[in-house]
Design a protein around this motif. Structure first.
Motif, PDB file in Angstrom:
ATOM      1  N   LEU A  14       0.843  -1.189   0.000  1.00 54.65           N
ATOM      2  CA  LEU A  14       0.000   0.000   0.000  1.00 54.65           C
ATOM      3  C   LEU A  14       0.883   1.246   0.000  1.00 54.65           C
ATOM      4  O   LEU A  14       1.859   1.330   0.740  1.00 54.65           O
ATOM      5  CB  LEU A  14      -0.891  -0.010   1.246  1.00 54.65           C
ATOM      6  CG  LEU A  14      -1.944   1.088   1.366  1.00 54.65           C
ATOM      7  CD1 LEU A  14      -3.011   0.908   0.300  1.00 54.65           C
ATOM      8  CD2 LEU A  14      -2.578   1.050   2.760  1.00 54.65           C
ATOM      9  N   ASP A  15       0.556   2.189  -0.850  1.00 56.94           N
ATOM     10  CA  ASP A  15       1.356   3.413  -0.949  1.00 56.94           C
ATOM     11  C   ASP A  15       1.116   4.288   0.277  1.00 56.94           C
ATOM     12  O   ASP A  15      -0.021   4.656   0.580  1.00 56.94           O
ATOM     13  CB  ASP A  15       0.988   4.176  -2.218  1.00 56.94           C
ATOM     14  CG  ASP A  15       1.816   5.441  -2.379  1.00 56.94           C
ATOM     15  OD1 ASP A  15       3.046   5.327  -2.527  1.00 56.94           O
ATOM     16  OD2 ASP A  15       1.229   6.542  -2.332  1.00 56.94           O
ATOM     17  N   ILE A  16       2.195   4.589   0.994  1.00 54.70           N
ATOM     18  CA  ILE A  16       2.119   5.452   2.171  1.00 54.70           C
ATOM     19  C   ILE A  16       2.703   6.810   1.793  1.00 54.70           C
ATOM     20  O   ILE A  16       3.911   6.927   1.567  1.00 54.70           O
ATOM     21  CB  ILE A  16       2.904   4.861   3.363  1.00 54.70           C
ATOM     22  CG1 ILE A  16       2.515   3.403   3.601  1.00 54.70           C
ATOM     23  CG2 ILE A  16       2.676   5.709   4.607  1.00 54.70           C
ATOM     24  CD1 ILE A  16       1.074   3.199   3.956  1.00 54.70           C
ATOM     25  N   PRO A  17       1.888   7.840   1.694  1.00 54.91           N
ATOM     26  CA  PRO A  17       2.418   9.144   1.282  1.00 54.91           C
ATOM     27  C   PRO A  17       3.376   9.715   2.326  1.00 54.91           C
ATOM     28  O   PRO A  17       3.190   9.528   3.529  1.00 54.91           O
ATOM     29  CB  PRO A  17       1.158  10.008   1.152  1.00 54.91           C
ATOM     30  CG  PRO A  17       0.140   9.345   2.014  1.00 54.91           C
ATOM     31  CD  PRO A  17       0.434   7.879   1.954  1.00 54.91           C
ATOM     32  N   PHE A  18       4.407  10.385   1.847  1.00 54.08           N
ATOM     33  CA  PHE A  18       5.361  11.047   2.736  1.00 54.08           C
ATOM     34  C   PHE A  18       4.820  12.438   3.053  1.00 54.08           C
ATOM     35  O   PHE A  18       4.812  13.323   2.199  1.00 54.08           O
ATOM     36  CB  PHE A  18       6.731  11.145   2.067  1.00 54.08           C
ATOM     37  CG  PHE A  18       7.810  11.678   2.972  1.00 54.08           C
ATOM     38  CD1 PHE A  18       8.588  10.816   3.722  1.00 54.08           C
ATOM     39  CD2 PHE A  18       8.034  13.042   3.078  1.00 54.08           C
ATOM     40  CE1 PHE A  18       9.581  11.303   4.562  1.00 54.08           C
ATOM     41  CE2 PHE A  18       9.017  13.538   3.912  1.00 54.08           C
ATOM     42  CZ  PHE A  18       9.797  12.668   4.663  1.00 54.08           C
ATOM     43  N   VAL A  19       4.347  12.622   4.285  1.00 58.40           N
ATOM     44  CA  VAL A  19       3.741  13.897   4.680  1.00 58.40           C
ATOM     45  C   VAL A  19       4.437  14.509   5.889  1.00 58.40           C
ATOM     46  O   VAL A  19       4.048  15.585   6.350  1.00 58.40           O
ATOM     47  CB  VAL A  19       2.236  13.719   4.981  1.00 58.40           C
ATOM     48  CG1 VAL A  19       1.480  13.314   3.722  1.00 58.40           C
ATOM     49  CG2 VAL A  19       2.012  12.691   6.090  1.00 58.40           C
ATOM     50  N   ALA A  20       5.451  13.836   6.425  1.00 57.99           N
ATOM     51  CA  ALA A  20       6.157  14.366   7.594  1.00 57.99           C
ATOM     52  C   ALA A  20       6.893  15.648   7.221  1.00 57.99           C
ATOM     53  O   ALA A  20       7.527  15.728   6.169  1.00 57.99           O
ATOM     54  CB  ALA A  20       7.141  13.329   8.128  1.00 57.99           C
ATOM     55  N   ASP A  21       6.789  16.648   8.080  1.00 58.25           N
ATOM     56  CA  ASP A  21       7.490  17.905   7.821  1.00 58.25           C
ATOM     57  C   ASP A  21       8.261  18.395   9.044  1.00 58.25           C
ATOM     58  O   ASP A  21       8.795  19.504   9.041  1.00 58.25           O
ATOM     59  CB  ASP A  21       6.501  18.983   7.366  1.00 58.25           C
ATOM     60  CG  ASP A  21       5.411  19.257   8.400  1.00 58.25           C
ATOM     61  OD1 ASP A  21       5.462  18.655   9.496  1.00 58.25           O
ATOM     62  OD2 ASP A  21       4.503  20.063   8.109  1.00 58.25           O
ATOM     63  N   THR A  22       8.312  17.546  10.088  1.00 54.30           N
ATOM     64  CA  THR A  22       9.010  17.928  11.313  1.00 54.30           C
ATOM     65  C   THR A  22       9.948  16.804  11.720  1.00 54.30           C
ATOM     66  O   THR A  22       9.489  15.726  12.109  1.00 54.30           O
ATOM     67  CB  THR A  22       8.012  18.192  12.461  1.00 54.30           C
ATOM     68  OG1 THR A  22       7.033  19.139  12.026  1.00 54.30           O
ATOM     69  CG2 THR A  22       8.734  18.714  13.687  1.00 54.30           C
ATOM     70  N   SER A  80      10.387   9.468  -3.747  1.00 52.16           N
ATOM     71  CA  SER A  80       9.468  10.351  -4.451  1.00 52.16           C
ATOM     72  C   SER A  80       8.509  10.960  -3.428  1.00 52.16           C
ATOM     73  O   SER A  80       8.946  11.600  -2.483  1.00 52.16           O
ATOM     74  CB  SER A  80       8.723   9.584  -5.550  1.00 52.16           C
ATOM     75  OG  SER A  80       7.920  10.461  -6.309  1.00 52.16           O
ATOM     76  N   ARG A  81       7.216  10.703  -3.567  1.00 51.62           N
ATOM     77  CA  ARG A  81       6.240  11.256  -2.630  1.00 51.62           C
ATOM     78  C   ARG A  81       5.738  10.218  -1.628  1.00 51.62           C
ATOM     79  O   ARG A  81       4.734  10.441  -0.955  1.00 51.62           O
ATOM     80  CB  ARG A  81       5.051  11.828  -3.402  1.00 51.62           C
ATOM     81  CG  ARG A  81       5.415  12.992  -4.323  1.00 51.62           C
ATOM     82  CD  ARG A  81       4.179  13.532  -5.014  1.00 51.62           C
ATOM     83  NE  ARG A  81       4.512  14.670  -5.875  1.00 51.62           N
ATOM     84  CZ  ARG A  81       3.618  15.342  -6.590  1.00 51.62           C
ATOM     85  NH1 ARG A  81       2.336  14.977  -6.547  1.00 51.62           N
ATOM     86  NH2 ARG A  81       3.999  16.353  -7.344  1.00 51.62           N
ATOM     87  N   SER A  82       6.429   9.101  -1.547  1.00 53.82           N
ATOM     88  CA  SER A  82       5.981   8.004  -0.689  1.00 53.82           C
ATOM     89  C   SER A  82       7.069   7.624   0.308  1.00 53.82           C
ATOM     90  O   SER A  82       8.203   8.104   0.242  1.00 53.82           O
ATOM     91  CB  SER A  82       5.608   6.785  -1.539  1.00 53.82           C
ATOM     92  OG  SER A  82       4.617   7.119  -2.495  1.00 53.82           O
ATOM     93  N   ILE A  83       6.687   6.726   1.225  1.00 56.72           N
ATOM     94  CA  ILE A  83       7.616   6.211   2.232  1.00 56.72           C
ATOM     95  C   ILE A  83       8.010   4.791   1.866  1.00 56.72           C
ATOM     96  O   ILE A  83       7.176   3.982   1.458  1.00 56.72           O
ATOM     97  CB  ILE A  83       6.965   6.224   3.630  1.00 56.72           C
ATOM     98  CG1 ILE A  83       7.036   7.619   4.235  1.00 56.72           C
ATOM     99  CG2 ILE A  83       7.649   5.252   4.574  1.00 56.72           C
ATOM    100  CD1 ILE A  83       6.483   7.694   5.628  1.00 56.72           C
TER     101      ILE A  83
END
Length: 324
Positions: A14-22, A80-83
């Motif tokens: 399952l694609d896990i989007p990379f959204v961490a910013d901290t 890319s945009r995923s983890i």
């Protein structure tokens, strides 16, 4: 979640989007992360995108860092945009090599070292249980169903369950059933954290559990067996099942199945038409002679059914006799 084994003929993780910013700062107070980084005390009321970023920065990357006991660069997990979880594997192997429980030695120092090693494992297990509970709290906020929050929370739960299993496997060879604080295998099974509870009737699933149910249905799973997966296995194993396509015999349909029952293989006795060996056959159904069977049982015997066919007429006679 590609740190888990890939099933043969399975689909991609399952694609896990990379959204961490901290970035998580190792050595800081794990439990005060929201306050330390401006998320505030009322993080549950944050917008879904901001809440997803908090969950990933804190409960995913922070958990990895605290479990390994070292700082990590979360950018190394970004593809890319995923983890990708693959960078975790070599780090975890190093940790396992350093924390393996050795065989009991004969000196007091050896015994003390083993006790210290077991205590570390116990503290890690307790930490993971607390993180899982936090993930459950994220699953209960009003915006928990908004993407990508269900996916992020699911990734945290799968990570924690996987690491938790690693701890049990690491300590299993040195643990007796009666030894505390380690539970017996039976108690461990009762402590498994499953996505859903096995209850009769429709139940409300958490968004992360509902996500897995939707994926299972998309992979062709019967509603009954999809729910069975969620009520029988922990998050990591249930997620593994979501990567498997479910195939059935041609002609079977699960459209009438429900969460409580699979009826795809059931036959409607009122409309069922038996198949004949020869086209155009007009033979009639044969019923077992219940009066004969009942009489044999009442006499204390064991009834057997005997079929006798006639090559001349093509008819079949059915009778019962006592087994000797």
């Amino acid at each position: 979640m590609d740190f888990l084994p890939h099933p043969t003929s399975g689909v991609e993780p399952l694609d896990i989007p990379f959204v961490a910013d901290t970035p998580y700062v190792f050595g800081s107070d794990f439990w005060d992360f929201p306050k330390l980084h401006g998320f505030g005390d009322q993080w549950a009321s944050l917008p879904a995108p901001r809440l997803a970023s908090l969950a990933q920065s804190w409960l995913y990357f922070g958990t990895i860092s605290e479990f390994l006991g070292r700082p990590i660069d979360y950018r190394e997990f970004q593809v890319s945009r995923s983890i990708s979880g693959k960078p975790l594997l070599p780090l975890l192997n190093e940790w396992l090599a350093a924390h393996a429980i050795t065989a009991h030695g004969s000196t007091p120092q050896d015994a003390a070292r083993n006790e210290d090693q077991k205590q570390v494992l116990y503290e890690h297990a307790r930490f993971l249980d607390a993180v899982i509970q936090l993930a459950e709290d994220f699953d209960k906020v009003s915006q928990s169903h908004v993407k990508p929050l269900p996916t992020i929370v699911l990734s945290v739960k799968v990570l924690c369950i996987t690491l938790r299993t690693v701890l049990w496997d690491l300590a299993r060879g040195d643990i007796e059933d009666a030894l505390r604080p380690w539970p017996s295998p039976a108690i461990r099974m009762r402590r498994e954290i499953v996505p859903a509870v096995d209850t009769v009737g429709k139940q409300t699933l958490s968004p992360s559990a509902q996500l897995m149910l939707d994926v299972l249905r998309l992979r062709g799973w019967c509603p009954f067996y999809a729910r069975k997966v969620l009520t029988s296995y922990n998050y990591a194993l249930a997620y593994y099942f979501t990567r498997l396509f479910r195939t059935y015999s041609p002609g079977l349909s699960h459209r009438s199945c429900s969460d409580d029952e699979c009826v795809a293989s059931n036959a409607d006795i009122f409309s069922y038409v038996p198949k004949h060996a020869r086209r155009g056959c007009l033979c009639q159904p044969k019923a077992a002679p219940m009066d004969q069977i009942r009489a044999i049982i009442e006499d204390g015997g064991v009834p057997l059914i005997r079929l006798r066919g006639s090559s001349k007429t093509g008819s079949v006679n059915c009778d019962a006799f006592t087994h000797t």
